[in-house]
Design a protein around this motif. Structure first.
Motif, PDB file in Angstrom:
ATOM      1  N   CYS A 157      37.475  29.956  47.519  1.00  0.00           N
ATOM      2  CA  CYS A 157      37.585  30.573  46.196  1.00  0.00           C
ATOM      3  C   CYS A 157      37.354  29.546  45.090  1.00  0.00           C
ATOM      4  O   CYS A 157      37.879  28.429  45.145  1.00  0.00           O
ATOM      5  CB  CYS A 157      38.974  31.208  46.034  1.00  0.00           C
ATOM      6  SG  CYS A 157      39.180  32.093  44.474  1.00  0.00           S
ATOM      7  N   CYS A 161      35.301  44.008  45.393  1.00  0.00           N
ATOM      8  CA  CYS A 161      35.575  42.573  45.211  1.00  0.00           C
ATOM      9  C   CYS A 161      34.871  41.734  46.268  1.00  0.00           C
ATOM     10  O   CYS A 161      34.349  40.654  45.985  1.00  0.00           O
ATOM     11  CB  CYS A 161      37.078  42.317  45.231  1.00  0.00           C
ATOM     12  SG  CYS A 161      37.920  42.936  46.719  1.00  0.00           S
ATOM     13  N   CYS A 202      35.686  39.056  41.206  1.00  0.00           N
ATOM     14  CA  CYS A 202      36.366  40.114  41.966  1.00  0.00           C
ATOM     15  C   CYS A 202      37.184  41.004  41.030  1.00  0.00           C
ATOM     16  O   CYS A 202      37.167  42.231  41.139  1.00  0.00           O
ATOM     17  CB  CYS A 202      37.265  39.501  43.037  1.00  0.00           C
ATOM     18  SG  CYS A 202      38.369  38.200  42.439  1.00  0.00           S
ATOM     19  N   THR A 203      37.875  40.382  40.096  1.00  0.00           N
ATOM     20  CA  THR A 203      38.706  41.118  39.143  1.00  0.00           C
ATOM     21  C   THR A 203      37.852  42.046  38.289  1.00  0.00           C
ATOM     22  O   THR A 203      38.185  43.215  38.084  1.00  0.00           O
ATOM     23  CB  THR A 203      39.450  40.126  38.226  1.00  0.00           C
ATOM     24  OG1 THR A 203      40.102  39.157  39.041  1.00  0.00           O
ATOM     25  CG2 THR A 203      40.466  40.806  37.360  1.00  0.00           C
ATOM     26  N   SER A 242      47.580  41.002  44.432  1.00  0.00           N
ATOM     27  CA  SER A 242      47.249  42.424  44.555  1.00  0.00           C
ATOM     28  C   SER A 242      48.242  43.040  45.524  1.00  0.00           C
ATOM     29  O   SER A 242      49.096  42.343  46.080  1.00  0.00           O
ATOM     30  CB  SER A 242      45.816  42.623  45.076  1.00  0.00           C
ATOM     31  OG  SER A 242      45.697  42.164  46.403  1.00  0.00           O
ATOM     32  N   HIS A 299      41.761  36.380  52.096  1.00  0.00           N
ATOM     33  CA  HIS A 299      41.322  35.571  50.947  1.00  0.00           C
ATOM     34  C   HIS A 299      41.395  34.102  51.339  1.00  0.00           C
ATOM     35  O   HIS A 299      42.467  33.588  51.666  1.00  0.00           O
ATOM     36  CB  HIS A 299      42.219  35.831  49.727  1.00  0.00           C
ATOM     37  CG  HIS A 299      41.830  35.012  48.529  1.00  0.00           C
ATOM     38  ND1 HIS A 299      42.722  34.228  47.837  1.00  0.00           N
ATOM     39  CD2 HIS A 299      40.628  34.832  47.915  1.00  0.00           C
ATOM     40  CE1 HIS A 299      42.095  33.623  46.836  1.00  0.00           C
ATOM     41  NE2 HIS A 299      40.832  33.975  46.867  1.00  0.00           N
ATOM     42  N   ILE A 338      43.284  36.920  40.195  1.00  0.00           N
ATOM     43  CA  ILE A 338      43.455  35.602  40.802  1.00  0.00           C
ATOM     44  C   ILE A 338      44.369  34.784  39.898  1.00  0.00           C
ATOM     45  O   ILE A 338      44.092  34.612  38.705  1.00  0.00           O
ATOM     46  CB  ILE A 338      42.096  34.879  40.954  1.00  0.00           C
ATOM     47  CG1 ILE A 338      41.161  35.663  41.875  1.00  0.00           C
ATOM     48  CG2 ILE A 338      42.295  33.448  41.462  1.00  0.00           C
ATOM     49  CD1 ILE A 338      41.556  35.677  43.334  1.00  0.00           C
ATOM     50  N   ARG A 389      45.837  35.223  53.957  1.00  0.00           N
ATOM     51  CA  ARG A 389      45.329  34.128  53.127  1.00  0.00           C
ATOM     52  C   ARG A 389      45.069  32.905  53.988  1.00  0.00           C
ATOM     53  O   ARG A 389      45.865  32.603  54.893  1.00  0.00           O
ATOM     54  CB  ARG A 389      46.367  33.775  52.059  1.00  0.00           C
ATOM     55  CG  ARG A 389      46.707  34.960  51.153  1.00  0.00           C
ATOM     56  CD  ARG A 389      48.157  34.916  50.726  1.00  0.00           C
ATOM     57  NE  ARG A 389      48.570  36.171  50.080  1.00  0.00           N
ATOM     58  CZ  ARG A 389      48.316  36.477  48.809  1.00  0.00           C
ATOM     59  NH1 ARG A 389      47.668  35.625  48.049  1.00  0.00           N
ATOM     60  NH2 ARG A 389      48.712  37.620  48.310  1.00  0.00           N
ATOM     61  N   LEU A 395      36.187  36.264  50.381  1.00  0.00           N
ATOM     62  CA  LEU A 395      36.901  37.475  50.799  1.00  0.00           C
ATOM     63  C   LEU A 395      36.220  38.077  52.025  1.00  0.00           C
ATOM     64  O   LEU A 395      34.999  38.236  52.044  1.00  0.00           O
ATOM     65  CB  LEU A 395      36.915  38.498  49.662  1.00  0.00           C
ATOM     66  CG  LEU A 395      37.735  38.118  48.421  1.00  0.00           C
ATOM     67  CD1 LEU A 395      37.374  39.003  47.240  1.00  0.00           C
ATOM     68  CD2 LEU A 395      39.234  38.208  48.722  1.00  0.00           C
ATOM     69  N   CYS A 450      31.851  38.715  45.463  1.00  0.00           N
ATOM     70  CA  CYS A 450      32.348  37.322  45.548  1.00  0.00           C
ATOM     71  C   CYS A 450      31.188  36.358  45.857  1.00  0.00           C
ATOM     72  O   CYS A 450      30.562  36.455  46.905  1.00  0.00           O
ATOM     73  CB  CYS A 450      33.433  37.209  46.612  1.00  0.00           C
ATOM     74  SG  CYS A 450      34.037  35.495  46.768  1.00  0.00           S
ATOM     75  N   ALA A 502      43.592  43.943  41.304  1.00  0.00           N
ATOM     76  CA  ALA A 502      43.730  42.602  41.875  1.00  0.00           C
ATOM     77  C   ALA A 502      43.274  41.579  40.864  1.00  0.00           C
ATOM     78  O   ALA A 502      42.381  41.833  40.059  1.00  0.00           O
ATOM     79  CB  ALA A 502      42.882  42.477  43.138  1.00  0.00           C
ATOM     80  N   ARG A 554      45.332  35.014  45.282  1.00  0.00           N
ATOM     81  CA  ARG A 554      45.043  36.423  44.992  1.00  0.00           C
ATOM     82  C   ARG A 554      46.361  37.162  44.749  1.00  0.00           C
ATOM     83  O   ARG A 554      47.326  36.994  45.509  1.00  0.00           O
ATOM     84  CB  ARG A 554      44.292  37.065  46.157  1.00  0.00           C
ATOM     85  CG  ARG A 554      43.959  38.540  45.885  1.00  0.00           C
ATOM     86  CD  ARG A 554      43.220  39.136  47.057  1.00  0.00           C
ATOM     87  NE  ARG A 554      43.188  40.571  46.990  1.00  0.00           N
ATOM     88  CZ  ARG A 554      42.116  41.300  46.663  1.00  0.00           C
ATOM     89  NH1 ARG A 554      40.983  40.714  46.363  1.00  0.00           N
ATOM     90  NH2 ARG A 554      42.171  42.610  46.640  1.00  0.00           N
TER      91      ARG A 554
END
Ligand code: SF4
Ligand code: SF4
Ligand code: SF4
Length: 192
Positions: free
Chosen positions: A14, A135, A20-21, A59, A9, A39, A180, A144, A139, A37, A57
């Motif tokens: 982002c 996700c 994504c969620t 998750s 991520h 944010i 990340r 991602l 995006c 997951a 993120r």
């Protein structure tokens, strides 16, 4: 060599849109307001006259050393040779020992499945059919990246080789496979 699936991520790319969620909820047949997951939006921070946010993120970290597996008395959680941790809904008795043991809040009680659940990188559904995780597909900011880190030609391998990434610190050596790219503004200003 076994495959090693990872998700990256990029906090700089982002935009906190939560697409994504929403895609995760639909793709995995989750109840309203449940997600594998999400944010976490931090801020706003006023920097040089502009408002900034940090997007984290939240998750399952897909640990190489998963505390959840050790905690489950019913053998309902397993890890493939590719390292992916997933929950067996038929074996789960809903005792929530895994939820208590997970250091990152990575698993939760799935109301539809009546079992605990996690983000398994969509391995059993989409990836098994040759697709990317839901996700990743939706995006709009290309924040991602998913793939096999042991494949030198994969995008994730190239990213992990050339870009500084970090894992969420959890207090023990769980070796997450969720990576990340740290927000540059947050790193420079030491924002949490
Ligand atoms: S869909 Fe992409 S840009 Fe939007 S919140 Fe999720 S990771 Fe960030
Ligand atoms: S983050 Fe939690 S649920 Fe995910 S593999 Fe690690 S211990 Fe298990
Ligand atoms: S990989 Fe699949 S299960 Fe995990 S957050 Fe993305 S859509 Fe949800």
């Amino acid at each position: 060599m076994n495959e090693k699936y990872v998700l990256i991520h990029d906090e700089n790319r982002c935009i906190g849109c939560h697409a994504c969620t929403a895609a995760c909820n639909t793709s995995n047949d989750l109840a309203d307001h449940q997600n594998r997951a999400t944010i976490d939006v931090k801020g706003p921070y006023l920097i040089d006259g502009e408002l900034h946010y940090r997007y984290l993120r939240v998750s399952c970290e897909q640990c190489d050393r998963p505390a959840c597996i050790k905690a489950c008395p019913y053998g309902a959680i397993s890890q493939t040779v590719d390292g992916v941790v997933s929950f067996n809904h038929d074996r789960c008795k809903g005792c929530l020992m895994c939820v208590a043991a997970c250091p990152t809040g990575g698993c939760f009680y799935n109301k539809h499945a009546k079992s605990t659940d996690n983000c398994d990188f969509c391995m059993k559904s989409r990836v098994a059919e040759g697709l990317q995780p839901a996700c990743v597909t939706v995006c709009p900011a290309d924040a991602l990246i998913f793939g096999n880190a042991n494949d030198p030609n994969s995008e994730v391998h190239k990213c992990l080789s050339t870009v500084l990434t970090y894992n969420r610190p959890v207090g023990y050596n769980n070796k997450p496979k969720l990576y990340r790219v740290a927000s540059q503004v947050a790193s420079e200003r030491r924002l949490v």
